[in-house]
Design an enzyme around this catalytic site. Structure first.
Site, PDB file in Angstrom:
ATOM      1  N   LYS A  10       0.856  -1.186   0.000  1.00 38.47           N
ATOM      2  CA  LYS A  10       0.000   0.000   0.000  1.00 38.47           C
ATOM      3  C   LYS A  10       0.891   1.235   0.000  1.00 38.47           C
ATOM      4  CE  LYS A  10      -4.306   0.915   2.434  1.00 38.47           C
ATOM      5  NZ  LYS A  10      -4.862   0.951   3.786  1.00 38.47           N
TER       6      LYS A  10
HETATM    7  C1  E4P Z   1      -8.158   1.358   4.280  1.00 32.82           C
HETATM    8  O1  E4P Z   1      -7.504   0.991   3.345  1.00 32.82           O
HETATM    9  C2  E4P Z   1      -8.073   2.721   4.848  1.00 32.82           C
HETATM   10  O2  E4P Z   1      -6.818   2.951   5.380  1.00 32.82           O
HETATM   11  C3  E4P Z   1      -9.153   2.890   5.884  1.00 32.82           C
HETATM   12  O3  E4P Z   1     -10.374   2.415   5.345  1.00 32.82           O
HETATM   13  C4  E4P Z   1      -9.277   4.319   6.372  1.00 32.82           C
HETATM   14  O4  E4P Z   1     -10.399   4.399   7.189  1.00 32.82           O
HETATM   15  P1  E4P Z   1     -10.675   5.641   8.169  1.00 32.82           P
HETATM   16  O5  E4P Z   1     -11.015   6.827   7.344  1.00 32.82           O
HETATM   17  O6  E4P Z   1     -11.835   5.181   9.004  1.00 32.82           O
HETATM   18  O7  E4P Z   1      -9.413   5.828   8.969  1.00 32.82           O
END
Ligand code: E4P
Length: 227
Positions: free
Chosen positions: A88
């Protein structure tokens, strides 16, 4: 539409995986920090849990560098943890360079922190395996997160990009329904939202009545036999 869990908590992942509904897991530095455990250990354990249920899962492990070289170095390391670990990287200029360099090494990337159609376009052009638009954070700022999903879907369909649209930052089951209606490829969910998908008050009420009626009818039959 594939369903991923958005967590670094292995107990949550085990519980969700036993339903057979889970196709992967996303993590981020905040979610990993919550667990207070070693990064590599968590990612490896998640992969081991998922491989008991499916062979085609992915686990997203996020880089910590801000420069492309650093991201590539980390990504090469993460890819050694397990063949289904995908890297990622943030949706930055350096992130887009890193995606292409990792792609040359056949390492798949999830481009995260995507907030605009143009960012999603760049992620797809760079060859990202997944792009992660954050719908909840857009909603939190008074925007319409799902409009972004609609626009990305249209752009990707226009040019037949293979990059998967992963709806991230999901806050409630309505986001899941809308993601499915718009043709998103993946949603990643907090465990609470995942559990909510199974439930409806009318299911509970209906089941309660069916079971009560069944018990009543059986009791009446038993009584009849005894009379
Ligand atoms: C997933 O890939 C993201 O990092 C995550 O869904 C972010 O979520 P949040 O906005 O609740 O932190």
């Amino acid at each position: 539409m594939e369903i991923y869990l958005d967590t670094g908590n292995v107990d949550e992942i085990r519980k969700a995986a036993e339903t057979g509904m889970l196709s992967g897991v996303t993590t981020n530095p905040t979610l990993i920090a919550k667990e207070g455990r070693d990064f590599k250990q968590v990612i490896t354990e998640i992969a081991r849990i998922l491989e008991r249920h499916t062979q085609s899962f992915t686990v997203s492990a996020e880089t910590h560098s801000t420069d492309a070289d650093g991201m590539v170095k980390e990504g090469i390391e993460y890819a050694k943890y397990h063949k289904n670990v995908i890297v990622k990287v943030p949706m930055t200029r350096d992130g887009i360079i890193a995606v292409q360099q990792l792609g040359k090494r056949k390492i798949r990337c999830n481009v995260t922190l995507c907030f605009s159609p143009n960012q999603a376009l760049l992620a797809a052009k760079a060859g990202a395996y997944i792009v992660s638009p954050f719908v909840g954070r857009i909603d939190d700022h008074g925007g319409e997160g799902m409009e972004l999903i609609e626009q990305i879907r249209e752009i990707y369909d226009n040019y037949e990009f293979a990059t998967k649209i992963l709806v991230a930052s999901v806050r409630h089951p309505g986001h899941v329904r809308d993601a499915a209606l718009l043709g998103a490829d993946i949603v990643t969910l907090p465990a609470t939202v995942f559990e909510q998908l199974f439930a409806h008050p009318l299911t509970d009420k209906g089941l309660e009545k069916f079971l009560a009626d069944y018990r009543k009818s059986q009791a009446a039959l038993e009584q009849g036999k005894r009379a």
